[in-house]
Design a protein around this motif. Sequence first.
Motif, PDB file in Angstrom:
ATOM      1  N   LEU A  25       0.821  -1.218   0.000  1.00  0.00           N
ATOM      2  CA  LEU A  25       0.000   0.000   0.000  1.00  0.00           C
ATOM      3  C   LEU A  25       0.851   1.262   0.000  1.00  0.00           C
ATOM      4  O   LEU A  25       0.490   2.259  -0.620  1.00  0.00           O
ATOM      5  CB  LEU A  25      -0.951  -0.019   1.204  1.00  0.00           C
ATOM      6  N   MET A  26       1.996   1.219   0.664  1.00  0.00           N
ATOM      7  CA  MET A  26       2.855   2.411   0.640  1.00  0.00           C
ATOM      8  C   MET A  26       3.396   2.655  -0.763  1.00  0.00           C
ATOM      9  O   MET A  26       3.516   3.804  -1.197  1.00  0.00           O
ATOM     10  CB  MET A  26       3.996   2.273   1.654  1.00  0.00           C
ATOM     11  N   LEU A  27       3.714   1.566  -1.481  1.00  0.00           N
ATOM     12  CA  LEU A  27       4.168   1.742  -2.873  1.00  0.00           C
ATOM     13  C   LEU A  27       3.014   2.211  -3.746  1.00  0.00           C
ATOM     14  O   LEU A  27       3.149   3.158  -4.521  1.00  0.00           O
ATOM     15  CB  LEU A  27       4.745   0.426  -3.404  1.00  0.00           C
ATOM     16  N   ALA A  29       0.240   3.724  -2.977  1.00  0.00           N
ATOM     17  CA  ALA A  29      -0.270   5.062  -2.652  1.00  0.00           C
ATOM     18  C   ALA A  29       0.765   6.154  -2.909  1.00  0.00           C
ATOM     19  O   ALA A  29       0.527   7.319  -2.577  1.00  0.00           O
ATOM     20  CB  ALA A  29      -0.728   5.099  -1.189  1.00  0.00           C
ATOM     21  N   GLY A  30       1.884   5.778  -3.478  1.00  0.00           N
ATOM     22  CA  GLY A  30       2.891   6.795  -3.791  1.00  0.00           C
ATOM     23  C   GLY A  30       3.500   7.428  -2.558  1.00  0.00           C
ATOM     24  O   GLY A  30       3.830   8.615  -2.553  1.00  0.00           O
ATOM     25  N   MET A  31       3.653   6.639  -1.494  1.00  0.00           N
ATOM     26  CA  MET A  31       4.237   7.189  -0.260  1.00  0.00           C
ATOM     27  C   MET A  31       5.747   7.075  -0.237  1.00  0.00           C
ATOM     28  O   MET A  31       6.418   7.890   0.407  1.00  0.00           O
ATOM     29  CB  MET A  31       3.670   6.455   0.964  1.00  0.00           C
ATOM     30  N   ILE A  32       6.264   6.023  -0.846  1.00  0.00           N
ATOM     31  CA  ILE A  32       7.710   5.784  -0.798  1.00  0.00           C
ATOM     32  C   ILE A  32       8.195   5.303  -2.160  1.00  0.00           C
ATOM     33  O   ILE A  32       7.406   4.845  -3.000  1.00  0.00           O
ATOM     34  CB  ILE A  32       8.090   4.704   0.247  1.00  0.00           C
ATOM     35  N   ARG A  33       9.473   5.396  -2.367  1.00  0.00           N
ATOM     36  CA  ARG A  33      10.108   4.781  -3.523  1.00  0.00           C
ATOM     37  C   ARG A  33      11.393   4.120  -3.047  1.00  0.00           C
ATOM     38  O   ARG A  33      12.195   4.733  -2.341  1.00  0.00           O
ATOM     39  CB  ARG A  33      10.437   5.821  -4.584  1.00  0.00           C
ATOM     40  N   ALA A 327       3.539  -0.098  10.527  1.00  0.00           N
ATOM     41  CA  ALA A 327       2.704  -0.748  11.548  1.00  0.00           C
ATOM     42  C   ALA A 327       1.302  -0.142  11.558  1.00  0.00           C
ATOM     43  O   ALA A 327       0.306  -0.859  11.702  1.00  0.00           O
ATOM     44  CB  ALA A 327       3.352  -0.595  12.920  1.00  0.00           C
ATOM     45  N   LEU A 328       1.215   1.172  11.395  1.00  0.00           N
ATOM     46  CA  LEU A 328      -0.094   1.825  11.357  1.00  0.00           C
ATOM     47  C   LEU A 328      -0.933   1.289  10.202  1.00  0.00           C
ATOM     48  O   LEU A 328      -2.131   1.063  10.339  1.00  0.00           O
ATOM     49  CB  LEU A 328       0.085   3.347  11.215  1.00  0.00           C
ATOM     50  N   ILE A 329      -0.303   1.098   9.057  1.00  0.00           N
ATOM     51  CA  ILE A 329      -1.050   0.604   7.906  1.00  0.00           C
ATOM     52  C   ILE A 329      -1.443  -0.857   8.108  1.00  0.00           C
ATOM     53  O   ILE A 329      -2.565  -1.254   7.773  1.00  0.00           O
ATOM     54  CB  ILE A 329      -0.228   0.789   6.611  1.00  0.00           C
TER      55      ILE A 329
END
Lengths: 445, 445
Positions: A25-27, A29-33, A327-329
Amino acid sequence: MRLSRYFLPVLKETPSDAQIASHRLMLRAGMIRQQAAGIYSWLPLGFRVLEKLQRIVHEEQQRAGHIPVLMPTLQPAELWRESGRFDAYGKELLRIRDRHDRDMLYGPTNEEMITDIFRSGVSSYKSLPMTLYHIQWKFRDEVRPRFGVMRGREFLMKDGYNFDLTYEDSMHAYNRHMASYLRTYERMGLKAIPMRADSGPIGGDDTHEFLVLADTGESEVFYDSAVTELTLGDRAVDYDDRAQLEAIKAEWTTPYARTDETHDAALFEQIPEDRRKVGRGIEVGQIFYFGIKYSEPMGAMVADETGAKVPVHMGSHGIGVSRLVGALIEAHHDDKGIKWPEAVAPFGAGIVNLKVGDPDVDAACAQIYAALSAAGVDPLLDDRDERAGQKFATMELIGLPWRITVGPRGLKNGVVELTCRATGESEELSAEAACLKLAGIFAGL
Amino acid sequence: MRLSRYFLPVLKETPSDAQIASHRLMLRAGMIRQQAAGIYSWLPLGFRVLEKLQRIVHEEQQRAGHIPVLMPTLQPAELWRESGRFDAYGKELLRIRDRHDRDMLYGPTNEEMITDIFRSGVSSYKSLPMTLYHIQWKFRDEVRPRFGVMRGREFLMKDGYNFDLTYEDSMHAYNRHMASYLRTYERMGLKAIPMRADSGPIGGDDTHEFLVLADTGESEVFYDSAVTELTLGDRAVDYDDRAQLEAIKAEWTTPYARTDETHDAALFEQIPEDRRKVGRGIEVGQIFYFGIKYSEPMGAMVADETGAKVPVHMGSHGIGVSRLVGALIEAHHDDKGIKWPEAVAPFGAGIVNLKVGDPDVDAACAQIYAALSAAGVDPLLDDRDERAGQKFATMELIGLPWRITVGPRGLKNGVVELTCRATGESEELSAEAACLKLAGIFAGL
């Protein structure tokens, strides 16, 4: 923020190499690369969450009377030779040589350096108690980094160190950290359970890990379900009140809660069967009393009341700030995406403009945007010329807690739609009422 | 903050190895501690200033429409091989090998990585213009680090990168940066002059350095004194207004102002003699247009209106955040210590309790402390049992802009003493009036 002017590179496909929900989900949702194995850039949306977590950690640490500093990421090997860890530490320690062939390292933790700071600046018991902390990037050269930011190599951590004259004072610092950590996690919308941890070769009971229950956790955990009912809520915590802090520790640590490292099957069996739980957990923090392990070899001494020089009692206490985002996600998501708790959401609410270019809809969106901004809700306005379905999917993926949908049909009836991401429930109400409702929810944060 | 519970390790002696005022004063005021050559810990007082500078930089960048991200400190060598810089960069580049023998580096700058982020997330001109920035620790392995944080090895920098479809758009981004930098420095209480810089092998005029005038500056500077009279003041800057930004650039760059690298003696001679100035300056920022230098080799292309793929025009723009702490002190100090401008002071005011233990004085100090805290002045209360002379010397050394002195004699007459660090002037007034005056001064910051 207007999405047309933002950088939100969401992915349609699920990245194949991401094994757990938070990484995927972080990838997506464009949160991290990912920039290298276990090394990430925080893109705009991810950076916002990281900042909110840092702010909460700073506030709760300072509320507990702890003093912020900032130590560098690189450290000279000499300091670690004093404690013996430069050679003893395994390959996780990233050793570096500079242009003058001096040995250095990228700090995975800071016991040596903070002890050096302390010994250079403090010489009397009158300066105690003292707890110094910082939030800084660390590096551990994991052999197999995985799970995104949950087990990265470069990671952001809050690490704090207490300096006290006696064991008893150091235990008060320990309890201060326990209570402040409980508050910190609660504010973030997380239930983290202190569990008796393995103190390793030093011995003693005086270390607890904080674990968030999640199916994808790396540790097996065994606990009395009673511990999951506990909450600090609104109670006033006086961090100078030793008895109150001792009571808080007792409240949280009396129910059985251990990881597989310290699990005691016989004790576990004594819990009533319906409260006996086995699950998995993600470690998001640890507190640790280690006495004079560093102060003695490194000469961190103070004069006590009699003038005698004694080594200070110390402990170290950490919160994994970047890991907490994962952890939150893990704790807050569904098939469609993330479901941020309000206190840590990158934006408080999304505004979906269903008909970009329609003067009434554009004007209503602009008004809602201004009202929410003024109320501190920090909205994200989707003003792109895209299909409604895609806009909804993006909002659900990035997980803003509230969505206000504005379209020509609703406006004719004087209403917009307010949708709660956590429950999925929608209601129609006037734009003013929607803004007022959100202002009320975010006012307390 | 109460000094009795703080960590402020001031030094009585002047450190012998510190050659310039800011380095000496940062050590003496307990702001930093050197951990290795050119590597510093930021102690509580120093950390506070660093945080204030970061906040101002963030606010002004976001006001200009720039988007914050956070890139890691370590970078994989592959990215720098794409641009050719891994081998071309000298020994200032700290090269690292991880446990799997992969080549890495501690980023001294981030052109390659930001270009990688851009190319992975943007493919159409419709996403432009875009400027991404971060504030992150960098490392340059200087052969001879010196002057404290002014020329350290590990340093904190804001670096931003603009991505635009055309040269003209990129120039607008350039001008946005120039105006936002001018505002940033002005808010900090610094006069920084944009000076035409040497663009090196790339050519073109499109780079300016921002220099703060100071006798200890590393660069010789030549300027028309008219440029030092300019100020943005309260004027509203619309960062989307190309003409306004072009006019601001013209206003600041028309008067002659160059470093020795670009100095043109013939042009300089044309300035009226009474305005012709030669001095020294500290570089605190640089803006730079470099076109397609990175986007072309690294394939950062977007589809333009016709669907053709074109490399984006880029520039990079930096503010030396940790170095600014030193520059601020060089610009604002006297024999006794630092003289912080209000906007960046670690605490807004010091309260000196002249008779700790006297119930009236203690109570008055507590009241003033509460009132200033509530007003956002963020006071530091010296509640230690020390001589008045030592307390005054400490306050002057650490340079808080205002001091309120509270003693039994004054209280009998209903007054406290309010002293301005910048002017040295004192006045007697009621505690309430002193608090009101400071609340007014800090309300606008």
